[in-house]
Write a protein that holds these residues in place. Structure first.
Motif, PDB file in Angstrom:
ATOM      1  N   THR A  27       0.830  -1.197   0.000  1.00 12.66           N
ATOM      2  CA  THR A  27       0.000   0.000   0.000  1.00 12.66           C
ATOM      3  C   THR A  27       0.867   1.250   0.000  1.00 12.66           C
ATOM      4  OG1 THR A  27      -0.100  -0.038   2.400  1.00 12.66           O
ATOM      5  CG2 THR A  27      -1.894  -1.120   1.209  1.00 12.66           C
ATOM      6  N   LEU A  48      -2.570   4.160  -1.124  1.00 13.41           N
ATOM      7  CA  LEU A  48      -3.951   4.317  -0.695  1.00 13.41           C
ATOM      8  C   LEU A  48      -4.125   5.666  -0.010  1.00 13.41           C
ATOM      9  CD1 LEU A  48      -4.782   0.791   0.745  1.00 13.41           C
ATOM     10  CD2 LEU A  48      -5.459   1.749  -1.451  1.00 13.41           C
ATOM     11  N   GLU A  49      -5.254   6.304  -0.258  1.00 13.30           N
ATOM     12  CA  GLU A  49      -5.571   7.579   0.372  1.00 13.30           C
ATOM     13  C   GLU A  49      -5.686   7.386   1.883  1.00 13.30           C
ATOM     14  OE1 GLU A  49      -6.813  11.702   0.173  1.00 13.30           O
ATOM     15  OE2 GLU A  49      -5.944  10.385  -1.322  1.00 13.30           O
ATOM     16  N   THR A  50      -5.008   8.226   2.635  1.00 15.06           N
ATOM     17  CA  THR A  50      -5.159   8.204   4.085  1.00 15.06           C
ATOM     18  C   THR A  50      -6.429   8.967   4.431  1.00 15.06           C
ATOM     19  OG1 THR A  50      -2.783   8.087   4.451  1.00 15.06           O
ATOM     20  CG2 THR A  50      -4.125   8.858   6.294  1.00 15.06           C
ATOM     21  N   LEU A  51      -7.318   8.309   5.154  1.00 13.51           N
ATOM     22  CA  LEU A  51      -8.580   8.920   5.544  1.00 13.51           C
ATOM     23  C   LEU A  51      -8.419   9.598   6.895  1.00 13.51           C
ATOM     24  CD1 LEU A  51     -10.917   5.908   4.660  1.00 13.51           C
ATOM     25  CD2 LEU A  51     -10.173   7.777   3.163  1.00 13.51           C
ATOM     26  N   VAL A  65     -11.663  13.311   4.152  1.00 11.70           N
ATOM     27  CA  VAL A  65     -10.366  13.267   3.475  1.00 11.70           C
ATOM     28  C   VAL A  65      -9.777  14.671   3.408  1.00 11.70           C
ATOM     29  CG1 VAL A  65     -10.951  11.248   2.070  1.00 11.70           C
ATOM     30  CG2 VAL A  65     -11.400  13.535   1.172  1.00 11.70           C
ATOM     31  N   THR A  89     -12.163  -0.096  -0.543  1.00  6.51           N
ATOM     32  CA  THR A  89     -10.939   0.675  -0.748  1.00  6.51           C
ATOM     33  C   THR A  89     -11.277   1.969  -1.489  1.00  6.51           C
ATOM     34  OG1 THR A  89      -9.721  -1.397  -0.970  1.00  6.51           O
ATOM     35  CG2 THR A  89      -8.593   0.598  -1.679  1.00  6.51           C
ATOM     36  N   THR A  91      -9.781   5.126  -3.547  1.00  4.25           N
ATOM     37  CA  THR A  91      -8.601   5.555  -4.291  1.00  4.25           C
ATOM     38  C   THR A  91      -8.897   6.892  -4.963  1.00  4.25           C
ATOM     39  OG1 THR A  91      -8.055   3.250  -4.761  1.00  4.25           O
ATOM     40  CG2 THR A  91      -6.931   4.913  -6.077  1.00  4.25           C
ATOM     41  N   ARG A 126      -9.899  -0.773   3.780  1.00  7.05           N
ATOM     42  CA  ARG A 126      -8.471  -1.078   3.602  1.00  7.05           C
ATOM     43  C   ARG A 126      -7.575   0.146   3.733  1.00  7.05           C
ATOM     44  NH1 ARG A 126      -6.631  -3.290  -1.163  1.00  7.05           N
ATOM     45  NH2 ARG A 126      -4.845  -3.886   0.054  1.00  7.05           N
ATOM     46  N   ASN A 127      -8.101   1.333   3.584  1.00  6.68           N
ATOM     47  CA  ASN A 127      -7.291   2.549   3.659  1.00  6.68           C
ATOM     48  C   ASN A 127      -6.777   2.782   5.078  1.00  6.68           C
ATOM     49  OD1 ASN A 127      -9.384   2.866   1.484  1.00  6.68           O
ATOM     50  ND2 ASN A 127      -8.061   4.601   1.011  1.00  6.68           N
TER      51      ASN A 127
END
Length: 132
Positions: A27, A48-51, A65, A89, A91, A126-127
């Protein structure tokens, strides 16, 4: 033939048979090169975008986000994968190139129906999620 030479010859003969499968999961946005014979394939995976936050409420998935002022839900692809558990997920496909100051980011919302999720289903996001 010496035993060491025999062992080396056997290892050399078997090595192509033992190197047929490569599994790589990351990731981190790494660049991965795989060489098979004279062929080399390079793939770059986006991180992956960090939330900032994720919650499930009112029949929807709501994520917070980072944003520079122009982020909306259409900038994201949402992948739902059914298996032992259902993985979701997020993205980011379109970067937010605006220059506004949005210190708290923005909240984006997808209904369960949009994602094909049934109420009561177990879901794993998954993020990575940044702690407050």
């Amino acid at each position: 033939m010496a035993p060491a030479v025999k062992a080396l010859a056997v290892a050399a003969a078997l090595s192509p048979l033992l190197s047929a499968c490569v599994v790589y999961d990351s990731t981190g946005g790494d660049e991965v090169s795989v060489r098979v014979g004279s062929q080399t394939t390079t793939a770059v995976s986006a991180p992956l975008e960090t939330l900032r936050a994720v919650r499930f409420e009112g029949g929807a998935v709501v994520v917070r986000v980072d944003s520079n002022g122009c982020t909306d839900a259409s900038d994201f692809a949402v992948e739902v994968t059914d298996g032992t558990s259902t993985d979701v997920t997020f993205t980011r496909e379109q970067p937010d190139l605006c220059k506004a100051l949005v210190p708290d980011g923005v909240e984006l919302r997808w209904t369960y129906a949009e994602l094909g999720l049934a109420p009561g289903k177990a879901v794993a996001v998954r993020n990575p999620v940044r702690l407050p």
